[in-house]
Design a protein around this motif. Structure first.
Motif, mmCIF file in Angstrom:
data_model
loop_
_atom_site.group_PDB
_atom_site.id
_atom_site.type_symbol
_atom_site.label_atom_id
_atom_site.label_comp_id
_atom_site.label_asym_id
_atom_site.label_seq_id
_atom_site.Cartn_x
_atom_site.Cartn_y
_atom_site.Cartn_z
ATOM 1 N N GLU A 206 35.241 -10.465 5.344
ATOM 2 C CA GLU A 206 35.734 -9.228 4.744
ATOM 3 C C GLU A 206 34.622 -8.520 3.970
ATOM 4 O OE1 GLU A 206 38.479 -7.969 5.462
ATOM 5 O OE2 GLU A 206 39.604 -9.663 6.301
ATOM 6 N N TYR A 207 34.510 -7.219 4.216
ATOM 7 C CA TYR A 207 33.557 -6.347 3.526
ATOM 8 C C TYR A 207 34.332 -5.223 2.851
ATOM 9 C CZ TYR A 207 29.937 -8.665 6.318
ATOM 10 O OH TYR A 207 29.104 -9.600 6.884
ATOM 11 N N GLU A 208 33.647 -4.407 2.087
ATOM 12 C CA GLU A 208 34.285 -3.259 1.468
ATOM 13 C C GLU A 208 34.621 -2.234 2.539
ATOM 14 O OE1 GLU A 208 36.089 -1.290 -1.468
ATOM 15 O OE2 GLU A 208 34.959 -3.153 -1.822
ATOM 16 N N GLY A 209 35.910 -2.069 2.828
ATOM 17 C CA GLY A 209 36.346 -1.080 3.798
ATOM 18 C C GLY A 209 36.102 -1.450 5.244
ATOM 19 N N ALA A 210 35.780 -2.709 5.520
ATOM 20 C CA ALA A 210 35.505 -3.121 6.901
ATOM 21 C C ALA A 210 35.695 -4.629 7.023
ATOM 22 C CB ALA A 210 34.097 -2.726 7.323
ATOM 23 N N SER A 211 35.838 -5.085 8.265
ATOM 24 C CA SER A 211 35.995 -6.514 8.528
ATOM 25 C C SER A 211 35.181 -6.893 9.762
ATOM 26 C CB SER A 211 37.458 -6.877 8.780
ATOM 27 O OG SER A 211 38.265 -6.577 7.664
ATOM 28 N N GLY A 212 34.797 -8.164 9.812
ATOM 29 C CA GLY A 212 34.117 -8.688 10.990
ATOM 30 C C GLY A 212 34.776 -9.968 11.450
ATOM 31 N N VAL A 213 34.858 -10.156 12.752
ATOM 32 C CA VAL A 213 35.396 -11.381 13.342
ATOM 33 C C VAL A 213 34.330 -11.979 14.248
ATOM 34 C CG1 VAL A 213 37.194 -12.420 14.754
ATOM 35 C CG2 VAL A 213 37.743 -10.471 13.285
ATOM 36 N N ALA A 214 33.962 -13.233 13.975
ATOM 37 C CA ALA A 214 32.929 -13.903 14.761
ATOM 38 C C ALA A 214 33.495 -15.155 15.408
ATOM 39 C CB ALA A 214 31.737 -14.269 13.881
ATOM 40 N N GLU A 215 33.194 -15.344 16.676
ATOM 41 C CA GLU A 215 33.537 -16.565 17.402
ATOM 42 C C GLU A 215 32.241 -17.231 17.816
ATOM 43 O OE1 GLU A 215 35.912 -18.038 21.468
ATOM 44 O OE2 GLU A 215 35.453 -15.917 21.125
ATOM 45 N N GLY A 216 32.102 -18.493 17.479
ATOM 46 C CA GLY A 216 30.895 -19.221 17.856
ATOM 47 C C GLY A 216 31.241 -20.587 18.400
ATOM 48 N N SER A 217 30.547 -20.996 19.454
ATOM 49 C CA SER A 217 30.870 -22.279 20.072
ATOM 50 C C SER A 217 29.611 -22.995 20.530
ATOM 51 C CB SER A 217 31.793 -22.086 21.281
ATOM 52 O OG SER A 217 32.115 -23.333 21.876
ATOM 53 N N MET A 218 29.576 -24.286 20.250
ATOM 54 C CA MET A 218 28.574 -25.183 20.831
ATOM 55 C C MET A 218 29.268 -26.242 21.683
ATOM 56 S SD MET A 218 25.559 -24.144 19.908
ATOM 57 C CE MET A 218 24.454 -25.532 20.101
ATOM 58 N N SER A 219 30.418 -25.882 22.245
ATOM 59 C CA SER A 219 31.178 -26.855 23.030
ATOM 60 C C SER A 219 31.707 -26.267 24.332
ATOM 61 C CB SER A 219 32.339 -27.402 22.189
ATOM 62 O OG SER A 219 33.224 -26.372 21.812
ATOM 63 N N MET A 220 31.088 -25.194 24.819
ATOM 64 C CA MET A 220 31.521 -24.632 26.087
ATOM 65 C C MET A 220 31.142 -25.582 27.235
ATOM 66 S SD MET A 220 33.003 -21.923 25.100
ATOM 67 C CE MET A 220 33.294 -21.055 26.650
ATOM 68 N N PRO A 221 31.844 -25.494 28.364
ATOM 69 C CA PRO A 221 31.474 -26.333 29.514
ATOM 70 C C PRO A 221 30.028 -26.058 29.940
ATOM 71 C CG PRO A 221 33.596 -25.294 29.869
ATOM 72 C CD PRO A 221 33.024 -24.663 28.635
ATOM 73 N N ARG A 222 29.381 -27.064 30.487
ATOM 74 C CA ARG A 222 27.980 -26.886 30.882
ATOM 75 C C ARG A 222 27.835 -25.865 32.013
ATOM 76 N NH1 ARG A 222 25.316 -30.200 27.860
ATOM 77 N NH2 ARG A 222 26.293 -32.104 27.099
ATOM 78 N N SER A 223 28.905 -25.606 32.712
ATOM 79 C CA SER A 223 28.851 -24.593 33.766
ATOM 80 C C SER A 223 28.954 -23.178 33.204
ATOM 81 C CB SER A 223 29.989 -24.818 34.760
ATOM 82 O OG SER A 223 31.255 -24.798 34.104
ATOM 83 N N TYR A 224 29.239 -23.054 31.891
ATOM 84 C CA TYR A 224 29.420 -21.743 31.270
ATOM 85 C C TYR A 224 28.070 -21.219 30.792
ATOM 86 C CZ TYR A 224 31.929 -18.143 28.614
ATOM 87 O OH TYR A 224 32.425 -16.952 28.146
ATOM 88 N N PRO A 225 27.725 -19.976 31.125
ATOM 89 C CA PRO A 225 26.425 -19.457 30.701
ATOM 90 C C PRO A 225 26.409 -19.171 29.202
ATOM 91 C CG PRO A 225 27.710 -17.705 31.696
ATOM 92 C CD PRO A 225 28.496 -18.984 31.896
ATOM 93 N N PHE A 226 25.223 -19.274 28.586
ATOM 94 C CA PHE A 226 25.115 -18.810 27.208
ATOM 95 C C PHE A 226 25.510 -17.338 27.177
ATOM 96 C CE2 PHE A 226 23.032 -16.523 23.851
ATOM 97 C CZ PHE A 226 23.307 -17.308 22.748
#
Length: 331
Positions: A206-226
């Motif tokens: 949460e920021y003043e008058g704005a918001s950010g949503v971040a998704e981060g993963s180090m567990s994707m399948p090895r077939s999934y591209p960065f």
């Protein structure tokens, strides 16, 4: 000519070394110091440098110390480099604790040497173009940012999977996106994070008058591209940049890009369009900027210790939120 000592011969050490080499006779990598003597030797051979396992000798051998060591070693290596009167480039995250981050920043200030942290997205062409256009007010005030940064498990070294050494997904991976949010939205107030699967994190900042949503993963399948993405909704439109890459052939999670380059703009009034940018190695502009700062004797304005510290504060608040199950203030 500037001489550089590389501390760390892993994926990042190799990435930095190749970009120093690309600058020709402006820079010479003189020494490579690594925990793995064989990897250090191979990297040193690429540049005609000397390989060593003596940290003090490596620090003393050059004008610049480039630290690509595991994060728990950042404070000691940086303090020793500043005490020796060296300029320092330090890979992100700056540290695992605010105490260590403050100590590093204080050592840099007391030494009078140049200091920069590898917040590479501040030099990635599409992110630079996004910030430039938003700062100019082209799309109006930013209100919402959504990012993702998705990777298979970090199996290219023996320490990143250990959260006590890397800080886990909130600190080692999402710090890039938290830094971008800070760059575009200002000072953050609070973070609420959840981890629905191991090493897969959602965080609302949460920021003043704005918001950010971040998704981060180090567990994707090895077939999934960065894959990474940033989407910004503004009063006057939206902007988006998506990136994906094959695995790196020599370790790491980023290899050859597989997505089209360019920043997409969607104004409220007008047709969508793509802003083309020249393809580049992600770390090339960052290393070149740092070298220019050393050549000109000026402190960096991007990748500063304070910017790195502010991003770390968000990461640590996200980590606390994962433990507490509630929103946490950004200290």
């Amino acid at each position: 000519m500037i001489t550089v000592s590389i501390l760390g011969a892993g994926f990042m050490g190799q990435a930095h070394t190749s970009n120093y080499q690309a600058l020709g006779d402006r820079v010479r990598v003189s020494t490579v110091c690594g925990r793995d003597p064989e990897r250090a030797r191979k990297l040193a051979e690429q540049t005609g440098a000397e390989a060593t396992d003596d940290l003090d000798a490596a620090i003393d051998s050059a004008d610049v110390v480039d630290i690509c060591l595991p994060t728990p070693l950042h404070r000691e290596a940086a303090e020793r480099a500043f005490a020796a009167g060296k300029h320092v480039f330090l890979e992100k995250p700056i540290a695992l604790t605010l105490e260590d981050a403050d100590t590093i920043v204080r050592a840099a200030e007391q030494s009078g040497r140049l200091f920069m942290v590898g917040l590479v997205l501040r030099f990635w062409p599409e992110y630079v173009e996004l910030q430039r256009r938003l700062a100019a007010g082209e799309l109006g005030r930013p209100r919402a940012i959504n990012t993702h940064r998705l990777s298979p498990p970090a199996d290219w070294n023996d320490w990143m999977a250990d959260r006590s050494q890397s800080g886990g997904t909130p600190v080692d991976l999402l710090i890039h996106d938290f830094d971008q949010m800070n760059w575009l939205l200002g000072r953050p107030h609070s973070v609420f994070a959840r981890e629905p699967a191991p090493n897969h994190v959602f965080a609302v900042v949460e920021y003043e008058g704005a918001s950010g949503v971040a998704e981060g993963s180090m567990s994707m399948p090895r077939s999934y591209p960065f894959s990474s993405n940033i989407r910004v909704l503004c009063d006057g439109g939206a902007a988006e940049y998506a990136f994906s890459a094959a695995p790196a052939e020599d370790g790491g999670n980023i290899g050859a890009p597989t997505a089209a380059r360019g920043l997409r703009l969607y104004p409220v009034d007008g047709e969508p369009r793509t802003v083309d940018v020249a393809p580049t190695d992600p770390w090339g502009p960052e290393i070149r900027y740092f070298v220019e700062c050393v050549e000109q004797g000026r402190q960096p304005e991007q990748g500063t210790g304070e910017q790195a510290r502010e991003a770390l504060k968000v990461s640590l608040a996200a980590a606390r939120s994962l433990e507490s199950g509630r929103p946490e203030h950004v200290e």
